[in-house]
Design a protein around this motif. Structure first.
Motif, PDB file in Angstrom:
ATOM      1  N   GLU B 741      20.235 -20.710   5.594  1.00 22.81           N
ATOM      2  CA  GLU B 741      20.083 -21.788   4.617  1.00 22.81           C
ATOM      3  C   GLU B 741      18.931 -21.531   3.643  1.00 22.81           C
ATOM      4  OE1 GLU B 741      19.281 -21.833   7.735  1.00 22.81           O
ATOM      5  OE2 GLU B 741      17.265 -22.633   7.959  1.00 22.81           O
ATOM      6  N   LEU B 742      18.082 -20.556   3.945  1.00 25.00           N
ATOM      7  CA  LEU B 742      16.954 -20.288   3.056  1.00 25.00           C
ATOM      8  C   LEU B 742      17.424 -19.473   1.839  1.00 25.00           C
ATOM      9  CD1 LEU B 742      14.040 -19.318   5.504  1.00 25.00           C
ATOM     10  CD2 LEU B 742      14.625 -21.570   4.553  1.00 25.00           C
ATOM     11  N   ASP B 743      16.846 -19.772   0.703  1.00 29.13           N
ATOM     12  CA  ASP B 743      17.146 -19.000  -0.509  1.00 29.13           C
ATOM     13  C   ASP B 743      16.203 -17.797  -0.549  1.00 29.13           C
ATOM     14  OD1 ASP B 743      18.097 -18.206  -3.020  1.00 29.13           O
ATOM     15  OD2 ASP B 743      16.525 -19.376  -4.021  1.00 29.13           O
ATOM     16  N   VAL B 744      16.667 -16.699   0.007  1.00 27.29           N
ATOM     17  CA  VAL B 744      15.848 -15.483   0.097  1.00 27.29           C
ATOM     18  C   VAL B 744      16.723 -14.280  -0.246  1.00 27.29           C
ATOM     19  CG1 VAL B 744      14.512 -13.974   1.643  1.00 27.29           C
ATOM     20  CG2 VAL B 744      14.386 -16.447   1.905  1.00 27.29           C
ATOM     21  N   GLN B 745      16.198 -13.367  -1.052  1.00 26.71           N
ATOM     22  CA  GLN B 745      16.876 -12.107  -1.325  1.00 26.71           C
ATOM     23  C   GLN B 745      15.929 -10.965  -0.967  1.00 26.71           C
ATOM     24  OE1 GLN B 745      16.762 -14.592  -3.983  1.00 26.71           O
ATOM     25  NE2 GLN B 745      18.557 -15.411  -2.933  1.00 26.71           N
ATOM     26  N   ILE B 746      16.499  -9.949  -0.317  1.00 26.18           N
ATOM     27  CA  ILE B 746      15.677  -8.850   0.198  1.00 26.18           C
ATOM     28  C   ILE B 746      16.106  -7.543  -0.467  1.00 26.18           C
ATOM     29  CG2 ILE B 746      15.101  -7.517   2.269  1.00 26.18           C
ATOM     30  CD1 ILE B 746      15.537 -10.074   3.896  1.00 26.18           C
ATOM     31  N   PHE B 747      15.149  -6.821  -1.010  1.00 23.66           N
ATOM     32  CA  PHE B 747      15.470  -5.558  -1.692  1.00 23.66           C
ATOM     33  C   PHE B 747      14.635  -4.431  -1.089  1.00 23.66           C
ATOM     34  CE2 PHE B 747      15.826  -9.054  -4.666  1.00 23.66           C
ATOM     35  CZ  PHE B 747      17.005  -8.833  -5.362  1.00 23.66           C
ATOM     36  N   PRO B 748      15.252  -3.446  -0.481  1.00 27.57           N
ATOM     37  CA  PRO B 748      14.462  -2.284  -0.045  1.00 27.57           C
ATOM     38  C   PRO B 748      14.104  -1.438  -1.269  1.00 27.57           C
ATOM     39  CG  PRO B 748      16.788  -1.983   0.506  1.00 27.57           C
ATOM     40  CD  PRO B 748      16.681  -3.311  -0.162  1.00 27.57           C
ATOM     41  N   VAL B 749      12.827  -1.186  -1.486  1.00 26.99           N
ATOM     42  CA  VAL B 749      12.421  -0.437  -2.686  1.00 26.99           C
ATOM     43  C   VAL B 749      11.480   0.713  -2.332  1.00 26.99           C
ATOM     44  CG1 VAL B 749      12.807  -2.296  -4.341  1.00 26.99           C
ATOM     45  CG2 VAL B 749      10.602  -2.157  -3.167  1.00 26.99           C
ATOM     46  N   SER B 750      11.598   1.204  -1.092  1.00 22.49           N
ATOM     47  CA  SER B 750      10.676   2.271  -0.661  1.00 22.49           C
ATOM     48  C   SER B 750      10.686   3.458  -1.612  1.00 22.49           C
ATOM     49  CB  SER B 750      11.056   2.756   0.739  1.00 22.49           C
ATOM     50  OG  SER B 750      10.862   1.728   1.665  1.00 22.49           O
ATOM     51  N   ASP B 751      11.849   3.807  -2.141  1.00 17.00           N
ATOM     52  CA  ASP B 751      11.950   5.010  -2.964  1.00 17.00           C
ATOM     53  C   ASP B 751      11.632   4.754  -4.428  1.00 17.00           C
ATOM     54  OD1 ASP B 751      13.315   5.673  -0.482  1.00 17.00           O
ATOM     55  OD2 ASP B 751      13.961   7.483  -1.515  1.00 17.00           O
ATOM     56  N   GLN B 752      11.513   3.475  -4.791  1.00 14.05           N
ATOM     57  CA  GLN B 752      11.272   3.150  -6.202  1.00 14.05           C
ATOM     58  C   GLN B 752       9.857   3.524  -6.623  1.00 14.05           C
ATOM     59  OE1 GLN B 752      12.940   2.029  -8.790  1.00 14.05           O
ATOM     60  NE2 GLN B 752      11.253   1.412 -10.132  1.00 14.05           N
ATOM     61  N   TRP B 753       8.912   3.381  -5.696  1.00 16.44           N
ATOM     62  CA  TRP B 753       7.506   3.499  -6.077  1.00 16.44           C
ATOM     63  C   TRP B 753       6.830   4.725  -5.488  1.00 16.44           C
ATOM     64  CZ3 TRP B 753       5.980   0.260  -9.756  1.00 16.44           C
ATOM     65  CH2 TRP B 753       6.668  -0.956  -9.918  1.00 16.44           C
ATOM     66  N   ALA B 754       6.060   5.392  -6.363  1.00 17.23           N
ATOM     67  CA  ALA B 754       5.057   6.338  -5.875  1.00 17.23           C
ATOM     68  C   ALA B 754       3.799   5.518  -5.688  1.00 17.23           C
ATOM     69  CB  ALA B 754       4.831   7.439  -6.900  1.00 17.23           C
ATOM     70  N   GLN B 755       3.196   5.595  -4.523  1.00 17.31           N
ATOM     71  CA  GLN B 755       2.023   4.759  -4.270  1.00 17.31           C
ATOM     72  C   GLN B 755       0.898   5.620  -3.698  1.00 17.31           C
ATOM     73  OE1 GLN B 755       3.068   0.836  -3.285  1.00 17.31           O
ATOM     74  NE2 GLN B 755       1.256   0.420  -2.040  1.00 17.31           N
ATOM     75  N   TYR B 756      -0.280   5.537  -4.342  1.00 19.47           N
ATOM     76  CA  TYR B 756      -1.406   6.371  -3.929  1.00 19.47           C
ATOM     77  C   TYR B 756      -2.593   5.498  -3.572  1.00 19.47           C
ATOM     78  CZ  TYR B 756       1.416   9.879  -6.357  1.00 19.47           C
ATOM     79  OH  TYR B 756       2.446  10.677  -6.772  1.00 19.47           O
ATOM     80  N   SER B 757      -3.253   5.859  -2.518  1.00 18.80           N
ATOM     81  CA  SER B 757      -4.512   5.218  -2.185  1.00 18.80           C
ATOM     82  C   SER B 757      -5.615   5.951  -2.945  1.00 18.80           C
ATOM     83  CB  SER B 757      -4.744   5.310  -0.677  1.00 18.80           C
ATOM     84  OG  SER B 757      -6.074   4.951  -0.401  1.00 18.80           O
ATOM     85  N   VAL B 758      -6.425   5.207  -3.674  1.00 19.12           N
ATOM     86  CA  VAL B 758      -7.579   5.785  -4.370  1.00 19.12           C
ATOM     87  C   VAL B 758      -8.795   5.136  -3.741  1.00 19.12           C
ATOM     88  CG1 VAL B 758      -8.708   6.147  -6.596  1.00 19.12           C
ATOM     89  CG2 VAL B 758      -6.198   6.028  -6.465  1.00 19.12           C
TER      90      VAL B 758
END
Lengths: 98, 992, 176
Positions: B741-758
């Motif tokens: 009943e909750l209005d929630v949409q889930i998108f896996p986006v692991s490959d969309q972003w390059a993410q770096y810790s600085v």
């Protein structure tokens, strides 16, 4: 074994992940006997020999959770429904949301 | 050598194509169309191997995949392949074969002394003889058994060939291309069904190639040719010769192996040796024919004893006379054709021995016309001769005994339908009294059986049965067509009268020739109480060899039935498991070997890191940079120390794109996250991030990560690298099943972003040069735990999070993956003035241990949030997954081991992961175990080793000295219990 | 002799190209907004959102079914302004939208009919008569997740695989 995903069509079972009994329902956490009910929900399972409702996830496909009615002795599958539809149907008959 | 046993004018082999081969080093010649077995017989070779236990001389019993005896090693070197059945090995030019299980040579086998010691090797010998003394097992018994009872030798080198995997879908699968299979295929294909026809042989036709038949006025062989030519002209047909259906699986799925290039010495470039097929069929017709049964008599394993149907195959298909003088020993009418074929091949038939009291007149007449003696109500009691049959001792009615000289005994005890595939899914064969054989029992809806496999034996009825089955299969698969006309053929019955074994045998009489199980073994099993078929099988190993008892199971069962005076159906039935015949491991592995054993995921900075000389480590599917050595740095510890020190004093960059990344949107996104995290997420402000933990419903920690909020209805969460897929699946379960009943949409986006810790005190200075104006990166505008969408490097849409795993001032910066490499290169070039270093997973790990952060070794599937020191994070204002059960007394027990820190008392000592904690003066026993070390690292910041571990009553033990015992390495180290945050416990460095 | 052995020796490999200049927006219907979403989508794109595993085309846009109530909206990026921001605005309140342009590598195999090698390699039935132009499947090949659709004009097949797996996927694609 092949499962007929209501969204994607028939696929091999290598595309799916199995969770378990779909007849157990997450209890009301506000219930006075929540501790016992959750214990049963997490651990107590019938060992069905025959048709059983099971939760399967279409991992390699559309990511839908499915309620599959399968004979555990023969692996014959009688019905496959979207878990979301089954959950809605259940909620109509008894409100179990937290 | 000349092919002395080749018969002029007979056979389907191509005499214009001679093929050279060797057996045990001796050169021979055969023809295209030969099997190794037929070529050996053509050259007069009868002795081809030694048996498994007794090293008895063995020859060729059959002409098909049921062969128990003629197992050879094919090829040499890396392609050496043991236990290959000579009866199915297709001859090719240059084939090299060796006999097996003989020492020192095939004809002089010193180990055949096993035969004299046979009481030792009787049924159950593994269990009885080698029980005592126990210490003898490893040193004496096992090596002895392995040397004496082994078969072939596998190659010692890696398989140089490639193996392919393939999928196929069809309306109708027809297994087997004998008369029934071909008719089924024709009917279904003519109806328009997508059809696959398989046959394990290189030639289609089954028994039609081996028997002299007439169909619609043409020879059986011509009819096969015309049928195959029609089938191959149809676009809806796929013909798979050299293909064995080895298993039937649920929902009409089949496993098959196609021997693409087993019939050449070396596959051509790029061509697979074998191909594993995964076939999905709407309907299946099993038409695998039948296997002739031997009769159990004395020395029935001698080279020269051969199934009658195999004798006919060698004559009619291969043009080989498998002997010069034959005795035909039978219990059925099929003997008539055997005699005809032998005579035609110029073999003298010395006698027909029929177990039936009265042989049909027609057969007797035919025999007498050829001058053949007929023994009615008689049996061959013993074969005579050693390495080759030299005669038969016949026991006739009234107990008279006759010795007839011969070098071939053609034996037929009736026919067992090949119904193995019908039992793979649990089908139970039924006993058919008139046929004296098991026929298929209940079948899956999508399977039918036709022809001899169905207990239908005459040619005419096989054709009719096949046509009917093929038509019915096409109709069931949704095709509407008229039935195909059935061609005309003879309808010869094969009256059979059950006969299993010859009581009068004086010599060893074999039931299972591959596993060397004799009639005496079965009697012994019966005497000792192993009477059920399952016990019989396991006690004697009957039917447990690689042939799965194709020529022995029913005989063994019948023998036991006789001994227990029960009927055969009351004694048991036979069923088989995949594979129908052995399948090489290479075929199952397919292309998934070496670097393709599993897929490899590459991070967006991979190419750059490779260029930079990074050392990589496999982490699940990922290949991650472990550390980045500089020229002159020779050991990894030096590199990691330098990377850590640079981050702590300057700035470093680490690719953390492997984190699982998920967008959670919808008007109920906050409410949803409140229910899956132990802490509140709905109260998180837009532009903020928060650490979060998820539990399993049983109260155990599942995963941790961060959640950032970019709008009221838009969150972005991260998971650990290892749990990315598991968490997504869990969230989808919560969304679809728990709270639809909750209005929630889930998108896996692991490959969309390059993410770096600085990370590091100079991180802000570096990032100021990366983010586009007017973004304000100052501490006040973008404080600890802030999150923002922004543009970087002149217009690339990115995201910035002020998160720290290292404990320093740190950010995670993300850009769409295609810009990942550019961003990394920019961070390095712009960072030069700040002394930037890239760092890998090692330095990342060292810094998290220095900070006392938990990770995989602590979130190990047994720990709760409280065990991890995060109990206070759990909100009491809401329900969440795992809340109720995490409060169980057992999980809330304060004595449970909790995460705490450890330092070596001797600061120069090294700590070891996995070491167990024992009170200082206690004995190192399981009872005194207080917990164990989960993570250790050398801390360059502190100058000594530091560790995290799970310790009972952890908080109250701070300051205590314990022993860390590492029994694996035999090390004992004194450690001090300390708070888990070793470095900047107050977190002052995060907020600057 | 066998059909499969023949095609293995065939050298007529189809042309494979990567689609790089494409904006991909993942659209997921908000709860109980499906009807309004369909209306707005039809007026925006000129075609309806496919309700089953299909791909539809309209000038400048290709819409690929991506699961129940989910789609990938693919548009040529070119030098257009922010395509994603525009879609986000258009569907505000009706659908959740995420820019996934970099999530997948998309390879186009130009072939009017599937090669036997391609059909053999897939765990789904890709036969010409079964997997028709405009059909979509989310599945896996050789342990790699993949979306495949047959172009509505039957000129080829698009394969979309997670970007971080694309090296292995190309290895696989090179063999078919």
């Amino acid at each position: 074994m092949r499962i007929n995903c209501p969204f994607c069509g028939e696929r091999g079972n290598d595309e799916f992940s199995y969770l378990g009994d779909a007849s157990v329902v997450r209890p009301d956490p506000a219930s006075p006997s929540a501790a016992d009910e959750f214990y049963a929900f997490a651990y107590e399972r019938r060992n069905v020999a025959g048709p059983m409702q099971e939760l399967w996830y279409h991992t390699a496909g559309c990511h839908a959770w499915l309620v599959v009615t399968r004979d555990t002795r023969t692996h014959e599958i009688f019905e496959v429904k979207a878990a979301q539809d089954v959950a809605f149907g259940r909620q109509k008959t008894a409100d179990t949301t937290p | 050598m000349t092919q002395t046993s080749r018969v002029t004018g007979l056979g389907l082999v191509d005499r214009s194509k001679p093929l050279d081969f060797t057996f045990d080093g001796v050169p021979y010649t055969g023809y295209k169309g030969d099997t190794l077995a037929s070529a050996l017989l053509a050259n007069g070779v009868r002795l081809v191997g030694r048996s498994f236990k007794y090293h008895r001389p063995r020859g060729i019993l059959t002409a098909g995949s049921e062969e128990p005896n003629a197992l050879v090693e094919l090829r040499t070197g890396a392609r050496r392949e043991p236990n290959t059945r000579a009866t199915v090995a297709e001859l090719y030019s240059g084939l090299e074969a060796k006999s097996q299980n003989r020492f020192p040579s095939l004809s002089l086998d010193l180990l055949s002394i096993n035969g004299l010691l046979s009481p030792v090797f009787s049924a159950g010998f593994y269990y009885k003889t080698f029980m005592w003394p126990a210490s003898f097992w490893e040193k004496v018994y096992e090596p002895m058994i392995r040397r004496a009872a082994g078969l072939g030798r596998a190659a010692n080198e890696a398989d140089p060939d490639i193996y392919d995997k393939a999928n196929a879908f069809c309306d109708v699968l027809v297994i087997g291309s004998g008369p029934a299979g071909l008719m089924a295929a024709l009917s279904a294909a003519r109806a328009g069904a997508r059809l696959i026809l398989t046959d394990e042989s290189f030639a289609f036709g089954g028994r039609l190639l081996s028997d002299v038949t007439t169909i619609d006025g043409m020879s059986g062989v011509e009819w096969v040719k015309s049928s195959i030519s029609e089938l191959s002209s149809l676009p809806n047909v796929r013909l798979l010769p050299r293909t064995t259906i080895f298993g039937a699986y649920d929902s009409g799925t089949f496993g098959a192996v196609e021997r693409v290039a087993d019939h050449v010495a070396v596959p051509s470039a790029g061509e697979p040796r074998q191909r594993l097929w995964h076939i999905v069929a709407k309907q299946t017709v099993v038409a695998q024919g039948s296997t002739e049964r031997p009769i159990i008599f004395g020395n029935n394993d001698r080279p020269g004893v051969m199934l009658a149907s195999a004798v006919r195959s060698y004559i009619n298909r291969f043009g080989v006379a498998p002997g010069q003088t034959a005795v035909v020993f039978s219990n059925n009418d099929d003997a008539a054709s055997t005699i005809d074929d032998l005579v035609r091949a110029g073999v003298t038939v010395a006698a027909l021995v029929d177990t039936r009291a009265s042989v049909p007149e027609a057969i007797k007449l035919r025999a007498r016309k050829q001058g053949i003696r007929v023994f009615e109500g008689a049996a061959v009691a013993d074969a005579l001769g050693g390495q080759r049959v030299s005669g038969a001792r016949i026991v006739a009615a009234y107990g008279t005994s006759h010795t007839v000289g011969c070098d071939l005994i053609a034996v037929s005890g009736g026919f067992n339908p090949n119904l193995q595939v019908t039992t793979h899914l649990g089908g139970r064969p039924q006993w058919h009294e008139n046929l004296a054989a098991f026929v298929p029992g209940a079948l899956p809806k999508w399977m039918t059986v036709a022809g001899a496999a169905n207990g239908v034996f005459s040619l005419a009825s096989c054709l009719g049965d096949g046509a009917k089955a093929g038509h019915a299969a096409a109709v069931a698969a949704g095709f509407d067509a008229n039935a195909t006309a059935v061609p005309h053929a003879e309808d010869e019955p094969i009256n059979v009268s059950a006969f299993w074994h010859v009581e009068a045998a004086k010599h060893k009489a074999f039931v299972d020739q591959q596993n060397d199980v004799t009639a005496a073994d079965v009697r012994l099993a019966e005497r000792e109480g192993y009477r059920s078929v399952e016990h019989l099988k396991r006690y004697t190993t009957l039917g447990m060899a690689t042939d799965q008892g194709k020529t022995s199971n029913v005989n063994g069962l019948a023998l036991m039935a006789e001994l227990t005076k029960k009927s055969i159906p009351a004694t048991g039935t036979t069923s088989a498991r995949p594979p129908y015949s052995p399948v090489s491991i290479g075929a199952f592995a397919g292309e998934h070997r070496g670097k393709h054993f599993k897929p490899t995921r590459l991070t967006p900075s991979h190419n750059w890191a490779k260029e930079r000389g990074a050392v990589f480590i496999e982490a699940g599917m990922w290949l991650r940079a472990q550390y980045f050595p500089k020229p002159g740095e020779t050991d990894w510890q030096t590199v990691v120390n330098r990377e850590v020190t640079t981050v702590r004093s300057g700035v470093g960059v680490c690719d953390v794109s492997t984190l699982g990344k998920i967008e959670i949107h919808g008007t109920d996104a906050g409410k949803f996250l409140d229910r899956v995290y132990i802490n509140m997420m709905s109260t998180l402000g837009v532009g903020k991030a928060r650490y979060g933990m998820m539990l399993r419903e049983d109260g155990i920690a599942m995963d941790d990560g961060t959640a950032a909020r970019f709008a009221d209805d838009r969150y972005f969460i991260t998971t650990t690298t290892a749990n990315a897929i598991k968490v997504l699946q869990h969230l989808e379960l919560c969304r679809q099943w728990y709270w639809p009943e909750l209005d929630v949409q889930i998108f896996p986006v692991s490959d969309q972003w390059a993410q770096y810790s600085v990370a590091g005190p100079r991180a802000r200075g570096l990032l100021a040069k990366i983010v586009d104006a007017p973004f304000d990166i100052s501490n006040s505008a973008f404080p600890y735990m802030a999150a923002a969408e922004l543009t970087v490097l002149s217009g690339i849409k990115g995201r910035l999070y002020r998160l720290s795993f290292s404990g320093e001032l740190a950010y995670e910066i993300a850009v769409p993956a295609r810009h990942g490499e550019l961003l990394m290169r920019k961070l390095m070039s712009e960072g030069e003035e700040f002394g930037v270093t890239p760092y890998g997973t090692e330095a990342l790990g060292v810094m998290r241990i220095e900070k006392g952060h938990v990770a995989g070794p602590e979130l190990n599937g047994t720990t709760t949030a409280a065990d991890l020191g995060l109990g206070k994070m759990a909100s009491t204002k809401k329900d969440f997954v795992g809340r109720v059960l995490s409060q169980r007394p057992g999980l809330a027990d304060p004595n449970r081991p909790r995460v705490i820190g450890f330092k070596p008392v001797d600061r120069s000592a090294r700590l070891r992961g996995g070491a167990h904690f024992i009170a200082k003066d206690a004995k190192a026993t399981a009872e005194n175990d207080l917990g164990y070390m989960t993570s250790v690292a050398y801390s360059p910041s502190l100058g000594h080793w530091v560790g995290l571990g799970l310790l009972s009553q952890a908080e109250s033990r701070v300051g205590e000295i314990l022993t860390a015992v590492d029994p694996v390495r035999g090390e004992t180290t004194l450690v001090e219990v300390v708070p888990s945050a070793f470095y900047d416990a107050e977190g002052a460095r995060l907020r600057v | 002799m066998s059909e499969s052995a023949q095609s293995l020796t065939a050298k007529n490999r189809p042309v494979i190209s990567e689609l790089t200049d494409v904006s991909v927006t993942h659209l997921a219907a908000r709860r109980e907004m499906r009807t309004s979403l369909d209306d707005v989508a039809r007026s925006t794109f000129g075609v309806a959102l496919p309700a089953t595993p299909r791909v539809v085309e309209a000038p400048g846009v290709m819409i690929v079914w991506a699961g129940p109530d989910q789609w990938l909206v693919m548009q040529q990026r070119g030098d257009k302004a922010d395509i994603f921001a525009e879609l986000a605005k258009t569907f505000n309140g009706l659908a959740s939208v995420v820019d996934v342009s970099d999530s997948r590598a998309i390879f186009r195999v130009a072939a009017s009919r599937p090669s036997d090698a391609l059909v053999r390699s897939m765990g789904i039935d890709l036969d010409d008569s079964v997997f028709r132009p405009g059909d979509v499947a989310i599945t896996h090949v050789s342990h790699l997740g993949v979306m495949v659709w047959r172009l509505p004009d039957a000129t080829g097949y698009d394969f979309a695989c997670p970007r971080t797996y694309s090296r292995d996927f190309l290895d696989w694609l090179g063999k078919i």
